[in-house]
Design a protein around this motif. Structure first.
Motif, mmCIF file in Angstrom:
data_model
loop_
_atom_site.group_PDB
_atom_site.id
_atom_site.type_symbol
_atom_site.label_atom_id
_atom_site.label_comp_id
_atom_site.label_asym_id
_atom_site.label_seq_id
_atom_site.Cartn_x
_atom_site.Cartn_y
_atom_site.Cartn_z
ATOM 1 N N PRO A 103 0.848 -1.371 -0.025
ATOM 2 C CA PRO A 103 -0.209 0.184 0.014
ATOM 3 C C PRO A 103 0.548 1.376 0.029
ATOM 4 O O PRO A 103 1.577 1.477 0.870
ATOM 5 C CB PRO A 103 -1.186 0.152 1.270
ATOM 6 N N LEU A 104 1.030 2.044 -0.910
ATOM 7 C CA LEU A 104 1.837 3.110 -1.494
ATOM 8 C C LEU A 104 1.008 4.195 -0.741
ATOM 9 O O LEU A 104 -0.383 4.430 -0.693
ATOM 10 C CB LEU A 104 1.891 3.410 -2.115
ATOM 11 N N LEU A 105 2.107 5.191 0.094
ATOM 12 C CA LEU A 105 1.229 6.526 0.698
ATOM 13 C C LEU A 105 1.288 7.175 -1.296
ATOM 14 O O LEU A 105 0.450 8.116 -0.467
ATOM 15 C CB LEU A 105 2.213 7.345 1.439
ATOM 16 N N VAL A 106 1.905 7.646 -2.048
ATOM 17 C CA VAL A 106 1.561 8.202 -3.213
ATOM 18 C C VAL A 106 1.548 7.097 -4.209
ATOM 19 O O VAL A 106 2.337 6.247 -4.350
ATOM 20 C CB VAL A 106 2.576 9.033 -2.722
ATOM 21 N N GLU A 107 1.175 7.896 -5.427
ATOM 22 C CA GLU A 107 1.078 7.154 -6.682
ATOM 23 C C GLU A 107 2.881 6.656 -7.064
ATOM 24 O O GLU A 107 4.010 7.863 -7.320
ATOM 25 C CB GLU A 107 0.116 7.523 -7.545
ATOM 26 N N PHE A 108 2.868 5.362 -7.516
ATOM 27 C CA PHE A 108 4.478 5.541 -8.214
ATOM 28 C C PHE A 108 4.146 5.883 -9.412
ATOM 29 O O PHE A 108 3.371 5.149 -10.089
ATOM 30 C CB PHE A 108 4.224 4.038 -8.295
ATOM 31 N N LYS A 109 5.457 6.234 -9.394
ATOM 32 C CA LYS A 109 5.325 6.909 -11.140
ATOM 33 C C LYS A 109 6.571 6.437 -11.723
ATOM 34 O O LYS A 109 6.998 7.180 -12.918
ATOM 35 C CB LYS A 109 5.316 9.022 -11.414
ATOM 36 N N GLY A 110 6.954 6.527 -10.920
ATOM 37 C CA GLY A 110 8.924 6.014 -12.085
ATOM 38 C C GLY A 110 10.210 6.526 -10.455
ATOM 39 O O GLY A 110 9.630 6.872 -9.779
ATOM 40 N N ILE A 111 10.937 5.689 -10.907
ATOM 41 C CA ILE A 111 12.304 5.893 -10.129
ATOM 42 C C ILE A 111 12.636 7.377 -10.860
ATOM 43 O O ILE A 111 12.789 7.804 -11.471
ATOM 44 C CB ILE A 111 13.600 4.547 -10.068
ATOM 45 N N GLN A 131 13.791 5.397 0.720
ATOM 46 C CA GLN A 131 14.354 5.882 2.113
ATOM 47 C C GLN A 131 12.246 5.141 2.301
ATOM 48 O O GLN A 131 11.221 5.101 1.962
ATOM 49 C CB GLN A 131 14.714 7.209 1.648
ATOM 50 N N LEU A 132 12.611 5.251 3.498
ATOM 51 C CA LEU A 132 11.354 5.452 4.594
ATOM 52 C C LEU A 132 10.511 7.434 4.403
ATOM 53 O O LEU A 132 10.862 7.691 4.540
ATOM 54 C CB LEU A 132 11.886 5.835 6.295
ATOM 55 N N TYR A 133 9.267 6.460 4.066
ATOM 56 C CA TYR A 133 8.366 7.357 4.261
ATOM 57 C C TYR A 133 8.449 7.801 2.430
ATOM 58 O O TYR A 133 7.300 8.390 2.077
ATOM 59 C CB TYR A 133 8.250 8.570 4.681
ATOM 60 N N GLU A 134 9.245 7.379 2.131
ATOM 61 C CA GLU A 134 9.056 7.846 0.657
ATOM 62 C C GLU A 134 8.118 6.903 -0.408
ATOM 63 O O GLU A 134 7.207 8.122 -1.362
ATOM 64 C CB GLU A 134 10.495 7.159 -0.530
#
Length: 212
Positions: free
Chosen positions: A150-158, A176-179
């Motif tokens: 479960p992500l805090l933000v949408e993963f758009k890429g590295i 990183q933590l919270y990233e």
């Protein structure tokens, strides 16, 4: 023509690890361990690597508020990830507690050529012009979905300079933590086999050396 025994000896030397010494700093509110390479035949290379490590350790301390904040208590240590084939890859971890529910850990990884002392960025691992960002991002996105993180933000890429280290025959991308996710999930690690990326890997770079 060279004796095959000489060639085998060269191969053995190439696989030999560099010697690592641990330095400790123990004082009020600081418990610090960091590595240094020692006994290298090239003192300038040794100095270059060790200076880079010390600079990174000092930056972590500053970023964590030590010693600016008198309430900050720091524990810092390191982990060696690869030490062979003239490649040294390591992680520096720094945990700081300044009150509250929990402390904060940051991690920085450094990957060096033990021949030249060069410190590699993620881009340096791949052939010029290769779209390594999209390639790795697609692998990470699929892994996030498979592991149902479960992500805090949408993963758009590295990021082009995403955190990484090399471990055995894998490139390990991490966040990183919270990233990407909540604190409880810790650092998110995504190991990728070098063979999954072999067509875009720089053959003379550290990942290329892991393939043989």
């Amino acid at each position: 023509m060279r004796d095959t025994r000489d060639m085998d000896q060269d191969l053995d030397l190439e696989h030999q690890p560099v010697s690592i010494q641990t330095y400790k700093v123990l004082k009020s509110k600081l418990n610090l361990m960091y590595p240094a390479v020692i006994h290298m035949n090239a003192p300038l290379v040794q100095h270059k690597i060790n200076t880079t490590i010390v600079d990174a350790v000092n930056k972590q301390l500053h970023d964590q508020g030590f010693p600016q904040n008198p309430e900050t208590d720091v524990t810092a240590y390191y982990e060696i990830k690869t030490n062979e084939r003239r490649v040294l890859s390591l992680s520096l971890l720094n945990y700081a507690f300044s009150g509250g529910a929990h402390g904060m850990t940051i991690q920085q990884s450094l990957t060096f050529s033990t021949e030249t002392g060069q410190s590699y960025t993620l881009k340096d691992l791949f052939k010029p012009g290769s779209d390594y960002v999209k390639r790795i991002s697609d692998i990470v996105a699929a892994e996030i979905k498979q592991r149902e993180i479960p992500l805090l933000v949408e993963f758009k890429g590295i990021r082009p300079d995403q955190d990484f280290y090399i471990a055995d025959k894998s490139l390990v991308i991490y966040f990183q933590l919270y990233e990407l996710a909540a604190y409880v999930y810790g650092f998110l690690y995504f190991p990728i086999s070098v063979y999954e990326l072999q067509d875009i890997i720089a053959e003379d770079g550290p990942l290329g050396k892991m393939m043989y």
